[in-house]
Scaffold this motif. Structure first.
Motif, PDB file in Angstrom:
ATOM      1  N   LEU A   5      25.162 -58.851  10.121  1.00  0.00           N
ATOM      2  CA  LEU A   5      24.618 -59.014   8.771  1.00  0.00           C
ATOM      3  C   LEU A   5      23.638 -57.897   8.444  1.00  0.00           C
ATOM      4  O   LEU A   5      23.687 -57.312   7.365  1.00  0.00           O
ATOM      5  N   GLY A   6      22.766 -57.569   9.393  1.00  0.00           N
ATOM      6  CA  GLY A   6      21.804 -56.483   9.169  1.00  0.00           C
ATOM      7  C   GLY A   6      22.492 -55.157   8.907  1.00  0.00           C
ATOM      8  O   GLY A   6      22.102 -54.410   8.002  1.00  0.00           O
ATOM      9  N   HIS A   7      23.517 -54.872   9.675  1.00  0.00           N
ATOM     10  CA  HIS A   7      24.286 -53.648   9.482  1.00  0.00           C
ATOM     11  C   HIS A   7      24.950 -53.652   8.105  1.00  0.00           C
ATOM     12  O   HIS A   7      24.959 -52.635   7.393  1.00  0.00           O
ATOM     13  N   ALA A   8      25.504 -54.786   7.706  1.00  0.00           N
ATOM     14  CA  ALA A   8      26.176 -54.892   6.409  1.00  0.00           C
ATOM     15  C   ALA A   8      25.203 -54.660   5.262  1.00  0.00           C
ATOM     16  O   ALA A   8      25.509 -53.941   4.305  1.00  0.00           O
ATOM     17  N   VAL A   9      24.006 -55.250   5.356  1.00  0.00           N
ATOM     18  CA  VAL A   9      23.006 -55.084   4.294  1.00  0.00           C
ATOM     19  C   VAL A   9      22.541 -53.627   4.217  1.00  0.00           C
ATOM     20  O   VAL A   9      22.423 -53.063   3.121  1.00  0.00           O
ATOM     21  N   LEU A  10      22.300 -53.015   5.371  1.00  0.00           N
ATOM     22  CA  LEU A  10      21.914 -51.590   5.366  1.00  0.00           C
ATOM     23  C   LEU A  10      23.022 -50.723   4.787  1.00  0.00           C
ATOM     24  O   LEU A  10      22.747 -49.777   4.037  1.00  0.00           O
ATOM     25  N   LEU A  11      24.267 -51.032   5.120  1.00  0.00           N
ATOM     26  CA  LEU A  11      25.392 -50.289   4.542  1.00  0.00           C
ATOM     27  C   LEU A  11      25.422 -50.488   3.029  1.00  0.00           C
ATOM     28  O   LEU A  11      25.617 -49.529   2.274  1.00  0.00           O
ATOM     29  N   GLY A  12      25.224 -51.719   2.571  1.00  0.00           N
ATOM     30  CA  GLY A  12      25.200 -51.990   1.136  1.00  0.00           C
ATOM     31  C   GLY A  12      24.123 -51.195   0.421  1.00  0.00           C
ATOM     32  O   GLY A  12      24.363 -50.592  -0.636  1.00  0.00           O
ATOM     33  N   LEU A  13      22.922 -51.158   1.004  1.00  0.00           N
ATOM     34  CA  LEU A  13      21.830 -50.371   0.415  1.00  0.00           C
ATOM     35  C   LEU A  13      22.162 -48.885   0.411  1.00  0.00           C
ATOM     36  O   LEU A  13      21.929 -48.185  -0.578  1.00  0.00           O
ATOM     37  N   GLY A  14      22.709 -48.410   1.521  1.00  0.00           N
ATOM     38  CA  GLY A  14      23.080 -46.992   1.607  1.00  0.00           C
ATOM     39  C   GLY A  14      24.151 -46.612   0.600  1.00  0.00           C
ATOM     40  O   GLY A  14      24.067 -45.555  -0.042  1.00  0.00           O
ATOM     41  N   LEU A  15      25.144 -47.462   0.465  1.00  0.00           N
ATOM     42  CA  LEU A  15      26.203 -47.183  -0.514  1.00  0.00           C
ATOM     43  C   LEU A  15      25.650 -47.192  -1.929  1.00  0.00           C
ATOM     44  O   LEU A  15      26.048 -46.381  -2.771  1.00  0.00           O
ATOM     45  N   TRP A  16      24.718 -48.105  -2.199  1.00  0.00           N
ATOM     46  CA  TRP A  16      24.126 -48.164  -3.539  1.00  0.00           C
ATOM     47  C   TRP A  16      23.364 -46.881  -3.852  1.00  0.00           C
ATOM     48  O   TRP A  16      23.529 -46.301  -4.925  1.00  0.00           O
ATOM     49  N   VAL A  17      22.528 -46.438  -2.897  1.00  0.00           N
ATOM     50  CA  VAL A  17      21.768 -45.206  -3.113  1.00  0.00           C
ATOM     51  C   VAL A  17      22.720 -44.022  -3.246  1.00  0.00           C
ATOM     52  O   VAL A  17      22.553 -43.175  -4.127  1.00  0.00           O
ATOM     53  N   GLY A  18      23.729 -43.971  -2.382  1.00  0.00           N
ATOM     54  CA  GLY A  18      24.627 -42.815  -2.342  1.00  0.00           C
ATOM     55  C   GLY A  18      25.606 -42.718  -3.500  1.00  0.00           C
ATOM     56  O   GLY A  18      26.083 -41.622  -3.794  1.00  0.00           O
ATOM     57  N   PHE A  19      25.890 -43.833  -4.154  1.00  0.00           N
ATOM     58  CA  PHE A  19      26.897 -43.778  -5.219  1.00  0.00           C
ATOM     59  C   PHE A  19      26.369 -44.249  -6.571  1.00  0.00           C
ATOM     60  O   PHE A  19      26.028 -43.402  -7.394  1.00  0.00           O
ATOM     61  N   PRO A  20      26.287 -45.551  -6.872  1.00  0.00           N
ATOM     62  CA  PRO A  20      25.874 -45.934  -8.230  1.00  0.00           C
ATOM     63  C   PRO A  20      24.526 -45.368  -8.643  1.00  0.00           C
ATOM     64  O   PRO A  20      24.388 -44.868  -9.769  1.00  0.00           O
ATOM     65  N   ALA A  21      23.532 -45.423  -7.757  1.00  0.00           N
ATOM     66  CA  ALA A  21      22.204 -44.924  -8.143  1.00  0.00           C
ATOM     67  C   ALA A  21      22.242 -43.440  -8.474  1.00  0.00           C
ATOM     68  O   ALA A  21      21.671 -43.002  -9.480  1.00  0.00           O
ATOM     69  N   LEU A  22      22.936 -42.665  -7.646  1.00  0.00           N
ATOM     70  CA  LEU A  22      23.023 -41.224  -7.923  1.00  0.00           C
ATOM     71  C   LEU A  22      23.858 -40.922  -9.167  1.00  0.00           C
ATOM     72  O   LEU A  22      23.503 -40.050  -9.963  1.00  0.00           O
ATOM     73  N   ILE A  23      24.953 -41.634  -9.325  1.00  0.00           N
ATOM     74  CA  ILE A  23      25.807 -41.407 -10.506  1.00  0.00           C
ATOM     75  C   ILE A  23      25.040 -41.748 -11.779  1.00  0.00           C
ATOM     76  O   ILE A  23      25.067 -40.994 -12.763  1.00  0.00           O
ATOM     77  N   LEU A  24      24.350 -42.887 -11.767  1.00  0.00           N
ATOM     78  CA  LEU A  24      23.603 -43.282 -12.961  1.00  0.00           C
ATOM     79  C   LEU A  24      22.419 -42.359 -13.222  1.00  0.00           C
ATOM     80  O   LEU A  24      22.103 -42.069 -14.380  1.00  0.00           O
ATOM     81  N   THR A  25      21.789 -41.852 -12.177  1.00  0.00           N
ATOM     82  CA  THR A  25      20.733 -40.858 -12.353  1.00  0.00           C
ATOM     83  C   THR A  25      21.302 -39.604 -13.015  1.00  0.00           C
ATOM     84  O   THR A  25      20.684 -39.023 -13.917  1.00  0.00           O
ATOM     85  N   GLY A  26      22.479 -39.186 -12.581  1.00  0.00           N
ATOM     86  CA  GLY A  26      23.133 -38.031 -13.199  1.00  0.00           C
ATOM     87  C   GLY A  26      23.425 -38.251 -14.672  1.00  0.00           C
ATOM     88  O   GLY A  26      23.282 -37.334 -15.484  1.00  0.00           O
ATOM     89  N   SER A  27      23.810 -39.476 -15.027  1.00  0.00           N
ATOM     90  CA  SER A  27      24.082 -39.742 -16.445  1.00  0.00           C
ATOM     91  C   SER A  27      22.811 -39.663 -17.282  1.00  0.00           C
ATOM     92  O   SER A  27      22.851 -39.280 -18.450  1.00  0.00           O
ATOM     93  N   ILE A  28      21.669 -39.991 -16.674  1.00  0.00           N
ATOM     94  CA  ILE A  28      20.390 -39.869 -17.381  1.00  0.00           C
ATOM     95  C   ILE A  28      20.040 -38.394 -17.555  1.00  0.00           C
ATOM     96  O   ILE A  28      19.691 -37.948 -18.650  1.00  0.00           O
ATOM     97  N   VAL A  29      20.143 -37.638 -16.472  1.00  0.00           N
ATOM     98  CA  VAL A  29      19.733 -36.233 -16.479  1.00  0.00           C
ATOM     99  C   VAL A  29      20.661 -35.373 -17.326  1.00  0.00           C
ATOM    100  O   VAL A  29      20.219 -34.554 -18.139  1.00  0.00           O
ATOM    101  N   TRP A  30      21.967 -35.535 -17.150  1.00  0.00           N
ATOM    102  CA  TRP A  30      22.920 -34.614 -17.769  1.00  0.00           C
ATOM    103  C   TRP A  30      23.505 -35.098 -19.085  1.00  0.00           C
ATOM    104  O   TRP A  30      23.925 -34.290 -19.905  1.00  0.00           O
ATOM    105  N   ASP A  31      23.564 -36.408 -19.296  1.00  0.00           N
ATOM    106  CA  ASP A  31      24.185 -36.932 -20.516  1.00  0.00           C
ATOM    107  C   ASP A  31      23.196 -37.622 -21.439  1.00  0.00           C
ATOM    108  O   ASP A  31      23.595 -38.214 -22.435  1.00  0.00           O
TER     109      ASP A  31
END
Length: 128
Positions: free
Chosen positions: A73-99
């Motif tokens: 479970l701990g590994h899964a939660v850390l993976l979930g957090l990592g995936l969130w930072v690495g994908f949706p958070a970065l993509i949405l940050t890019g939409s703020i900065v560039w669009d």
């Protein structure tokens, strides 16, 4: 893929879909205002859009289950957090900065993605 527990993926899909739907019930009026729409005139989603979202959530849960493997479970939660930072958070940050997307709208969507990934991580992680 033979190690993937599709029952866990199915349950994660349903739970994540329900939680995500609740997220947008809570933040739907703010989202509508940020998009320039009248929150009172927002129509309920049509069935094909609901179906599409269920399929999208199932694919997300299945991919997550493959990536987490037989982790704890701990590994899964850390993976979930990592995936969130690495994908949706970065993509949405890019939409703020560039669009010039409204940052408040990006925060609403980023929060949904965070909750959705953590719900999937919890269900899949507990199942392991």
């Amino acid at each position: 893929m033979s190690d993937v527990n599709f029952l866990a993926v199915g349950v994660a899909t349903v739970v994540a879909f329900v939680v995500s739907s609740a997220w947008y019930v809570v933040f739907g009026a703010a989202r509508a205002r940020l998009l320039g729409a009248d929150p009172a005139e927002q129509a309920k989603p049509v069935p094909w859009k609901i179906g599409t979202e269920v399929v999208r959530t199932f694919v997300l849960a299945a991919v997550f289950a493959v990536l987490v493997g037989t982790g704890t479970l701990g590994h899964a939660v850390l993976l979930g957090l990592g995936l969130w930072v690495g994908f949706p958070a970065l993509i949405l940050t890019g939409s703020i900065v560039w669009d010039d997307a409204p940052w408040r709208l990006a925060v609403i969507h980023a929060g949904d993605w965070l909750v959705k990934l953590l719900v999937i991580a919890t269900v899949v992680g507990l199942w392991n």
